[in-house]
Design a protein around this motif. Structure first.
Motif, short mmCIF file in Angstrom:
data_model
loop_
_atom_site.label_atom_id
_atom_site.label_comp_id
_atom_site.label_asym_id
_atom_site.label_seq_id
_atom_site.Cartn_x
_atom_site.Cartn_y
_atom_site.Cartn_z
N ASP A 253 0.83 -1.20 0.00
CA ASP A 253 0.00 0.00 0.00
C ASP A 253 0.86 1.25 0.00
N GLN A 254 1.95 1.25 0.79
CA GLN A 254 2.84 2.41 0.81
C GLN A 254 3.48 2.63 -0.56
N GLU A 257 1.03 4.10 -3.04
CA GLU A 257 0.77 5.51 -2.72
C GLU A 257 1.89 6.40 -3.26
N TYR A 258 3.14 5.99 -3.04
CA TYR A 258 4.27 6.81 -3.49
C TYR A 258 4.41 6.79 -5.01
N GLU A 260 2.03 6.55 -7.18
CA GLU A 260 1.01 7.46 -7.71
C GLU A 260 1.42 8.92 -7.52
#
Length: 503
Positions: A253-254, A257-258, A260
């Motif tokens: 998930d991290q 997020e980065y 994107e």
């Protein structure tokens, strides 16, 4: 051979710890001692405390017999059971067990004998299981501080982590922790400070703080502390950089997020740098998932058991971030297990070039197997294979462009460990270019993004080790040069065609 989409199995059925790929499997059923095993059951009683009960002996006897059966059924190589039992008996006089109950002695003897098979197999107590679960969740129960040890052997707070009990209690950088719940911490190792500060969520812990000439107590309640495993930056305005320091349940998930954020802020970058240096591994599913973010198809990794029997494989079927953008993957001698597999998958699928050092070489798979009589075993049950069917175990991953550090620290690799499993099916690749790191020095502009703008991942968080001083990163500068001009640009022109051709 089964093909698995990542994320289908529950996390607890695919646990991989640092330096090890691990799966949780329950064991049950009656077990009976062989003649050889009975010799051990008779021998270990001489080392048990006098107040042991018959129930304790029964539980410990079952523990040993069940463990040997599980080992015989699942270890990556055929086990000579009489020889294993003989080693367990021979280990008894040398044991340094703090727990001298029957289960404590048997567990210590099992642990010693398993380490004689390979450096990653071990006996695990119930407390070890709890810590294992913590390590794969990406969080722990503590106070939330980054710590180191100063020249006076005192525990120094490097910084409190934002929005944690430590930050809310007003702890500050350069505060010294002289006592934890009354325990004098001068001269104590970092690991002991971590052990004392961790505990159950909501339980209080009292820290005695030395701030300049003032000493005072601070009592805080432990809370769930989230430890980021990913950071990202924009370099020189048009290079995307993402660092993955380990693979746990929250890393995917991290990472998304980065990625994107990087796409939104850069658009079409000149290149992307994926930094896996000092990454010791973690959850295999997580490592495969993150490799999948850069691949639209192709094999990522497979596993192979006793007798080269194929067990499972992980195929790319996800999104393809920065499609067509040249990629550099950074490895060093501390990159192990999942980090090595991810790097190999990206290169062997023609996605990126590897820059840095030959990696650690940990390519064996461990399974966590709880025993019905308590505790459990971590047993090596197989090897990881790359898309081109190479085995990382004992070999490591060879970089395409080798960067030599002038003052490289001494660092044992997998093959240097006692009882390490031997190398198998080495990747025949050779280094295409080699250079000194000092020749890469260049001024670069690094702009951290998202949470990594305030949480500097170059400093280890509570429990993960001592803080490191920031210094010039010449290997990163080499990678930036690969996408720019000069000597490395020439290497890029030579390496990229070979990479695209799958050589």
């Amino acid at each position: 051979m089964a093909v698995l989409r990542k994320g289908i199995l529950p996390i607890l059925l695919a646990v991989v710890i640092s330096f090890a790929g691990t799966r949780l499997v329950a064991c049950a059923g009656p077990v009976w001692p062989s003649d050889d095993e009975q010799l051990f059951l008779d021998a270990y009683r001489d080392y048990v405390a006098d107040n042991a009960t018959s129930d304790q002996y029964d539980r410990a006897d079952k523990l040993f017999v069940e463990a040997v059966q599980v080992l015989s059924d699942t270890y990556v190589e055929n086990i000579d059971r009489p020889a294993f039992v003989e080693r367990a008996i021979a280990s008894l006089p040398e044991l340094e067990a703090e727990d001298n109950t029957p289960s404590g002695i048997v567990g210590a003897a099992l642990d010693e004998s398993l380490h004689d098979l390979d450096p990653h197999s071990a006996y695990m107590t119930d407390e070890m299981f709890r810590r294992l679960q913590e390590s794969t969740e990406g969080s722990f129960a503590g106070v939330g501080i980054v710590i180191s040890q100063d020249e006076d052997k005192l525990i120094r707070i490097v910084s409190p982590i934002d929005d944690t009990p430590a930050a809310r209690a007003g702890l500050q950088p350069n505060d010294r922790i002289t006592h934890i719940d009354g325990h004098d911490m001068k001269g104590e190792p970092i690991a002991e400070a971590v052990r004392l500060m961790r505990g159950r969520i909501g339980d209080p812990v009292t820290l005695t703080i030395q701030r300049k000439q003032e000493n005072f107590d601070v009592t805080v309640k432990r809370a769930r502390i989230e430890v980021p495993s990913v950071t990202a930056s924009i370099i020189d305005n048009d290079l995307a950089y993402i660092r993955v320091s380990r693979f746990d349940a929250s890393t995917l998930d991290q990472t998304r997020e980065y990625l994107e954020m990087l796409e939104d802020q850069i658009g079409s970058p000149r290149g992307i740098i994926v930094d896996l240096r000092r990454n010791p591994g973690g959850l295999l599913d997580s490592a495969a998932d993150i490799a999948d973010q850069f691949l639209s198809d192709g094999l990522i990794v497979a596993t192979e058991g006793r007798g080269e029997r194929k067990l499972r494989s992980y195929e790319a079927d996800s999104s393809d971030y920065f499609d067509g953008v040249p990629m550099a993957i950074l490895l060093d001698r501390g990159s192990a297990s999942g980090a090595e597999l991810m790097a190999a998958a990206l290169r062997e699928n023609g996605r990126g070039v590897i820059i840095g050092e030959q990696s650690f070489g940990k390519g064996s798979m461990q399974r966590i197997m709880p025993l019905t009589s308590g505790g459990g075993l971590k047993i090596t049950t197989g090897y990881y294979t790359t898309p081109e069917n190479h085995i990382v175990q004992g070999n490591g991953v060879i970089p395409d462009i080798e960067v030599k550090l002038q003052d490289a620290e001494e660092f044992e690799r997998e093959v240097d460990l006692e009882h390490a499993l031997p190398p198998r099916r080495r990747d025949p690749r050779k280094v295409l270019a080699s250079m000194d790191a000092a020749s890469c020095e260049r001024d670069i502009e690094v702009t951290r993004i998202g949470k990594s703008a305030t949480n500097d991942n170059s400093v280890d968080t509570e429990g993960d080790g001592e803080a490191r001083e920031l210094q010039r990163d010449t290997v990163l500068e080499c990678a930036v040069g690969y996408f720019s001009d000069g000597q490395l640009a020439v290497y890029r022109d030579q390496v990229e065609p070979l990479l695209r051709a799958g050589l």
